[in-house]
Motif scaffolding. Structure first.
Motif, PDB file in Angstrom:
ATOM      1  N   HIS A 115       0.886  -1.164   0.000  1.00  0.00           N
ATOM      2  CA  HIS A 115       0.000   0.000   0.000  1.00  0.00           C
ATOM      3  C   HIS A 115       0.931   1.222   0.000  1.00  0.00           C
ATOM      4  CE1 HIS A 115       0.426  -0.969   4.450  1.00  0.00           C
ATOM      5  NE2 HIS A 115       1.011   0.196   4.325  1.00  0.00           N
ATOM      6  N   GLN A 163       0.838   1.956  12.350  1.00  0.00           N
ATOM      7  CA  GLN A 163       2.000   2.834  12.239  1.00  0.00           C
ATOM      8  C   GLN A 163       1.834   3.978  13.234  1.00  0.00           C
ATOM      9  OE1 GLN A 163       3.056   2.921   8.123  1.00  0.00           O
ATOM     10  NE2 GLN A 163       4.614   4.483   8.455  1.00  0.00           N
ATOM     11  N   HIS A 192      -4.081   2.686   8.136  1.00  0.00           N
ATOM     12  CA  HIS A 192      -4.097   2.726   6.668  1.00  0.00           C
ATOM     13  C   HIS A 192      -3.806   1.369   6.033  1.00  0.00           C
ATOM     14  CE1 HIS A 192       0.302   3.187   7.186  1.00  0.00           C
ATOM     15  NE2 HIS A 192       0.415   2.769   5.949  1.00  0.00           N
ATOM     16  N   HIS A 223      10.515   0.469   1.284  1.00  0.00           N
ATOM     17  CA  HIS A 223      10.242   1.906   1.298  1.00  0.00           C
ATOM     18  C   HIS A 223      10.621   2.412   2.688  1.00  0.00           C
ATOM     19  CE1 HIS A 223       6.415   0.320   2.982  1.00  0.00           C
ATOM     20  NE2 HIS A 223       6.136   1.506   3.423  1.00  0.00           N
ATOM     21  N   GLU A 248       7.135  -3.988   6.821  1.00  0.00           N
ATOM     22  CA  GLU A 248       5.780  -4.467   6.536  1.00  0.00           C
ATOM     23  C   GLU A 248       5.789  -5.778   5.752  1.00  0.00           C
ATOM     24  OE1 GLU A 248       3.517  -0.154   6.587  1.00  0.00           O
ATOM     25  OE2 GLU A 248       4.018  -1.042   4.662  1.00  0.00           O
TER      26      GLU A 248
END
Ligand SMILES: [Fe+2]
Length: 337
Positions: A12, A99, A191, A257, A294
């Protein structure tokens, strides 16, 4: 008995919901970040730009390349949406992470199973918007709706999973009311979970049991082996459920990321596709820092799928670079059925 009929993993992240010409807005977040994680070490933006100069990211951040990769990701997500609608599972177990949206320093469980009746997906309030990093609000439709929506949880399956995980020596934390953090930038589901509602499952999503793993924050991040074993235990628990229902397991997040490490992403994908987890579990734990962590939502999804013998299809992988330092997001999508 319940049957696992579908698995998915999906990255995501804001870039998936941001037109490529506006990706540079997120570069400010990279420049502001003094601890960009890359292969177990931390760099500031200038140091990282120097270190990675030989990789020559210039051509890869040209708009036509960004657009092509963005379009490929949209196609991949549409494929997940299509597969989900076709399989139409009765219940979902969703593996994601918080998060520091709903939990924080006062209580940070390593693994938490939510067995509440409702999941609220809530847009940012005006106050919360002030707390967001650059470019996050723009990408909100990727994770959260314009108007708050409520989806069903599955308390009975949640309780069953808790009981069976405890029996298998996973002492999980539990919650029947979604935690709320004071002065958070978010209320409702984080999210990582909102993404599947907004982009894959739609408004007629089946009841869901979210499982939160603390991938990001020390000092209690479960390691890769533990995450792998957890997936096997979850699959067993689901199959022990005395209900004639078809279950999907959805893993959310990753790949690398906020610094894209295409080599690690591709090595990870190769190991991920291998039924033998030796290579997958051999990556150093310090590669799973920051957003890369993640991927620890992918590992239990894979082990659950392997333990029930479903076949993996890799839909796509795209490295979305947004700066000459190689910042951005590695985006991967796969399913099992
Ligand atoms: Fe995330």
């Amino acid at each position: 008995m319940a049957k696992i009929v579908l698995g998915m993993v999906a990255s995501h992240g804001p870039l998936l919901g941001t037109p490529p010409e506006l990706w540079t807005g997120r570069v400010q977040a990279d420049i502001n970040n003094p601890a960009l994680e890359f292969r177990g070490k931390q760099y500031n933006f200038t140091q990282l730009t120097e270190l990675r100069a030989p990789e020559n990211f210039g051509p890869q951040i040209e708009l036509p390349v960004r657009q092509k990769r963005f379009d490929a990701c949209q196609k991949a997500i549409a494929e997940l949406e299509r597969v989900f609608a076709e399989v139409k599972p009765d219940v979902v177990v969703m593996l994601g992470n918080d998060q520091q949206e709903i939990m924080g320093d006062d209580n940070q469980p390593a693994v938490m199973v939510y067995y509440g009746e409702r999941l609220d997906n809530v847009p940012f309030s005006d106050e919360q918007k002030k707390l967001l990093g650059p470019g996050v609000e723009l990408a909100e439709p990727n994770h959260h709706p314009k108007v708050a929506k409520t989806y069903p949880g599955h308390p009975a399956l949640g309780l069953h999973l808790i009981e069976k995980m405890m029996e298998q020596n996973f002492d999980v934390a539990v919650s029947s009311v979604m935690p709320e953090r004071k002065q958070s930038r978010l209320t409702g589901i984080p999210h990582a979970f909102g993404f599947y509602y907004q982009r894959v499952m739609g408004d007629n999503a089946p009841p869901c049991v979210p499982v939160f793993t603390n991938t990001f924050y020390p000092p209690n991040r479960p390691g890769g082996r533990r995450c792998y074993d957890m997936g096997v235990a979850l699959a067993k628990a689901i199959q022990d459920w005395d209900k004639d229902l078809r279950v999907a397991i959805l893993g959310s997040g990753g790949m690398t990321h906020f610094v894209v490490d295409e080599k690690f992403d591709r090595d990870f994908l190769e190991a991920f596709a291998d039924r033998d987890p030796t290579k997958l579990l051999a990556f150093p734990d310090n590669y799973y820092r920051s957003g890369n962590s993640e991927l620890k939502n992918w590992i239990p999804t894979k082990s659950a799928m392997d333990s029930v013998g479903l076949k993996m299809t890799l839909v796509d992988y795209q490295p979305l670079y947004r700066s000459i330092a190689g910042t951005g997001s590695g985006m991967g999508f796969a399913y099992w059925r």
